[in-house]
Design an enzyme around this catalytic site. Sequence first.
Site, PDB file in Angstrom:
ATOM      1  N   SER A 188       1.760  -9.659  -0.733  1.00  0.00           N
ATOM      2  CA  SER A 188       1.427  -8.226  -0.683  1.00  0.00           C
ATOM      3  C   SER A 188       1.677  -7.592   0.681  1.00  0.00           C
ATOM      4  O   SER A 188       1.848  -6.387   0.777  1.00  0.00           O
ATOM      5  CB  SER A 188      -0.026  -8.015  -1.096  1.00  0.00           C
ATOM      6  OG  SER A 188      -0.890  -8.778  -0.277  1.00  0.00           O
ATOM      7  N   LYS A 232       0.820  -1.214   0.000  1.00  0.00           N
ATOM      8  CA  LYS A 232       0.000   0.000   0.000  1.00  0.00           C
ATOM      9  C   LYS A 232       0.858   1.271   0.000  1.00  0.00           C
ATOM     10  O   LYS A 232       0.433   2.301  -0.498  1.00  0.00           O
ATOM     11  CB  LYS A 232      -0.939  -0.005   1.200  1.00  0.00           C
ATOM     12  CG  LYS A 232      -1.972  -1.140   1.184  1.00  0.00           C
ATOM     13  CD  LYS A 232      -3.086  -0.891   0.190  1.00  0.00           C
ATOM     14  CE  LYS A 232      -4.108  -2.031   0.190  1.00  0.00           C
ATOM     15  NZ  LYS A 232      -5.111  -1.869  -0.883  1.00  0.00           N
ATOM     16  N   GLU A 269      -9.546   5.998   3.086  1.00  0.00           N
ATOM     17  CA  GLU A 269     -10.366   4.951   3.673  1.00  0.00           C
ATOM     18  C   GLU A 269      -9.441   3.780   3.939  1.00  0.00           C
ATOM     19  O   GLU A 269      -8.386   3.666   3.321  1.00  0.00           O
ATOM     20  CB  GLU A 269     -11.468   4.526   2.689  1.00  0.00           C
ATOM     21  CG  GLU A 269     -11.032   3.528   1.605  1.00  0.00           C
ATOM     22  CD  GLU A 269      -9.981   4.078   0.644  1.00  0.00           C
ATOM     23  OE1 GLU A 269      -9.888   5.306   0.489  1.00  0.00           O
ATOM     24  OE2 GLU A 269      -9.256   3.262   0.034  1.00  0.00           O
TER      25      GLU A 269
HETATM   26  C1  LIG Z   1      -1.577  -6.884   2.624  1.00  0.00           C
HETATM   27  C2  LIG Z   1      -2.729  -6.568   1.746  1.00  0.00           C
HETATM   28  N1  LIG Z   1      -2.867  -7.243   0.596  1.00  0.00           N
HETATM   29  C3  LIG Z   1      -3.902  -7.009  -0.231  1.00  0.00           C
HETATM   30  C4  LIG Z   1      -4.884  -6.097   0.075  1.00  0.00           C
HETATM   31  C5  LIG Z   1      -6.033  -5.944  -0.865  1.00  0.00           C
HETATM   32  O1  LIG Z   1      -6.018  -4.775  -1.622  1.00  0.00           O
HETATM   33  P1  LIG Z   1      -5.683  -4.779  -3.153  1.00  0.00           P
HETATM   34  O2  LIG Z   1      -6.569  -5.762  -3.825  1.00  0.00           O
HETATM   35  O3  LIG Z   1      -5.964  -3.388  -3.584  1.00  0.00           O
HETATM   36  O4  LIG Z   1      -4.254  -5.124  -3.318  1.00  0.00           O
HETATM   37  C6  LIG Z   1      -4.774  -5.354   1.254  1.00  0.00           C
HETATM   38  C7  LIG Z   1      -5.798  -4.352   1.594  1.00  0.00           C
HETATM   39  O5  LIG Z   1      -5.945  -3.846   2.648  1.00  0.00           O
HETATM   40  C8  LIG Z   1      -3.677  -5.614   2.103  1.00  0.00           C
HETATM   41  O6  LIG Z   1      -3.532  -4.938   3.255  1.00  0.00           O
END
Ligand SMILES: Cc1ncc(COP(=O)(O)O)c(C=O)c1O
Lengths: 409, 268
Positions: free
Chosen positions: A391, A99, A121
């Site tokens: 992620s 993020k 948000e």
């Molecule tokens: C670690 C992590 N991965 C994935 C996501 C999902 O978001 P996005 O689909 O935009 O990557 C989030 C959202 O809060 C997150 O904190």
Amino acid sequence: MTMANYLKQGAAVPDERGYYGEFGGRFVPETIIPALDELKAAYEQAVDDPAFVQELMHLQRTYTGRPTPVTYAKRLTEHLGGAKIYLKREDLAHTGAHKINNALGQALLAKRMGKQRVIAETGAGQHGVASATAAALLGLDCHVYMGEVDIARQQPNVFRMRLLGAEVIPVSSGSRTLKDAINEAMRDWVTNVRSTFYLLGSALGPHPYPKMVRDFQSVIGHEAREQIQEEAGQLPDVCIACVGGGSNAIGLFHAFRDDENVDFIGVEAGGLGVDTDKHAARFGDLSISRPGILHGTRSYVMQNEDGQIMETHSISAGLDYPSVGPEHAYLRSLERAYYTSATDEETLEAFQALSQLEGIIPALESSHAVAEVIKRAPTMSKDSVILVNLSGRGDKDLDTVIKALEGSL
Amino acid sequence: MTAPTRTFGLEAISQMFQQAETENRAAFLPYFPIGYPDYDASIEAIAAMADAGVDGFEIGISFSDPLADGPAIQVATQKALENGTTVRTCLQAVRALRERGITQPMLMMSYANPLVAYGTEQFVLDAKAAGADGLIVPDLPPEEAGYFADVCAREHMALVFFLAPTSNDARIKLAAEKATGFIYVVSLTGITGERRDLSTDLSQIMANIRRLTDTPLVLGFGISTPEHARMMNGLVNGFIVGSALVRAANQGTDAVSKLAQDLRNSLD
Ligand SMILES: Cc1ncc(COP(=O)(O)O)c(C=O)c1O
């Protein structure tokens, strides 16, 4: 590693009006249309300005800790006995998730536009933490909307945001999760539009957000495409990422879009199972999900027959959202990307597997992607390569996991 | 089916403004959501306001995620949904109101998604058949309205677009070109809800828009008292009151009727 301006890769979508095929657009109240025009113009100017791009890249390197590595998951690979598994380590980025890539980019843009007040948000709290961090770094005032349900299940991130000097505003309307936090952030933006920058956290919302967020996140794939060739000696056969709004997934996929032999798999929240109504599989359960309009964009939306938005369920707050970024709807319609889901249970198993086999505690969101790896790798040959986007890291989820695994740990 | 005895659609709306103009006043259009406090009470409230001599109606279809609305309308529309109100119920309400002999123009207000889910074209046809005269869709700016606009034009139904204090000349011209029936001017940067004071630069905002269009202009957001209503004469062709009437509905139909009466009387 060379770092070209990944913000200017020149993609076929979106078009000038923000459409990805039949998805996207700007379905918002008139009051904020001029703000979207202003944002789009400022963004286009910024990515053409070498000073802006250099400042962003400098911060990526010296503050975020980029490039994040690609790690060969040797023991997981051996355990599954199929494809070689590589992890793109966004969990190692400052603040513990991808993020920050988008938050830093947008916060720099806010500063450039002279907007001192930023709002955001958050679902899991990772985007809120990233926004609060970027705001602290750049001296901006940050206000984060967060649903009460999410506040309860992501306490450490609430404290983090407050420590970083941000105001966390609890949202008590609707399902009290990410969807409602976005409603409140939009209401705030409509009210304070002249002074305020809306720092939106995923590849969704009205144009230009899905494109801007994708571009800022595309650093993930841009780095990973070089790294995987160094580490594995080839491009991956498949890229796998979890899909909430879709920013980490599109950030990984985007750099590989012209590599026809690289498959894309997005993993949605299967909750208690896509045959129940407790999930967030927008592409997985077409009995309750179809194209519609939510939060300013046309995409797949989980809704009842009457067009009312449904409440979703996921063990991970970050995937608990009834719509999905428009570019994913488009990639799916082209059959360029394929979407599947992992249940809460499969996710918890993946969470433990990665912890025990690799010494990496993944975020519950990311564990959805790992769950798909666990299903898929054994079906693939040993010389094939999977690149999975890790992620975020799982520290924020320990409470949830402890409760879910009560007794068995 | 018997032929409609009243004029309908764009023509009815334009007659509404002409009538108000001959009386040297602004037209008063209450907003009220069907299904709040319950279906029958919402019908009674609207009928009572019709008796009070209001000029037209914005009939609210509820949506789970009303992002242009403040707390009063959020709570009311949420209640309406909990009461089982659907798009079909709202169309049925319009039909019932027409059967009771209510002749004032009625515009259906809905966010885009419930209409898309119903089927855009089918909705316009069914709304027209029920006795509605137009559509107000707050999250549908003119550049996204292509199909809606075509169907409404074909059926002589109004499709209202919005302008806001942030709208520049290009936006004003676009709304002027595309809006039919009237343009809904948002009085402030913000969401719906009662305000104690209206913006001090309203006359400047209106003059700025008027410079570029002859389309009737209807002001909304924040207008809630007879004092506010009195300021509308000479300033705008019409105005909308929503949150204050919804709040009055907590005290029953009589309170709604009384407030509508007071608002209407302040115009004479
Ligand atoms: C670690 C992590 N991965 C994935 C996501 C999902 O978001 P996005 O689909 O935009 O990557 C989030 C959202 O809060 C997150 O904190």
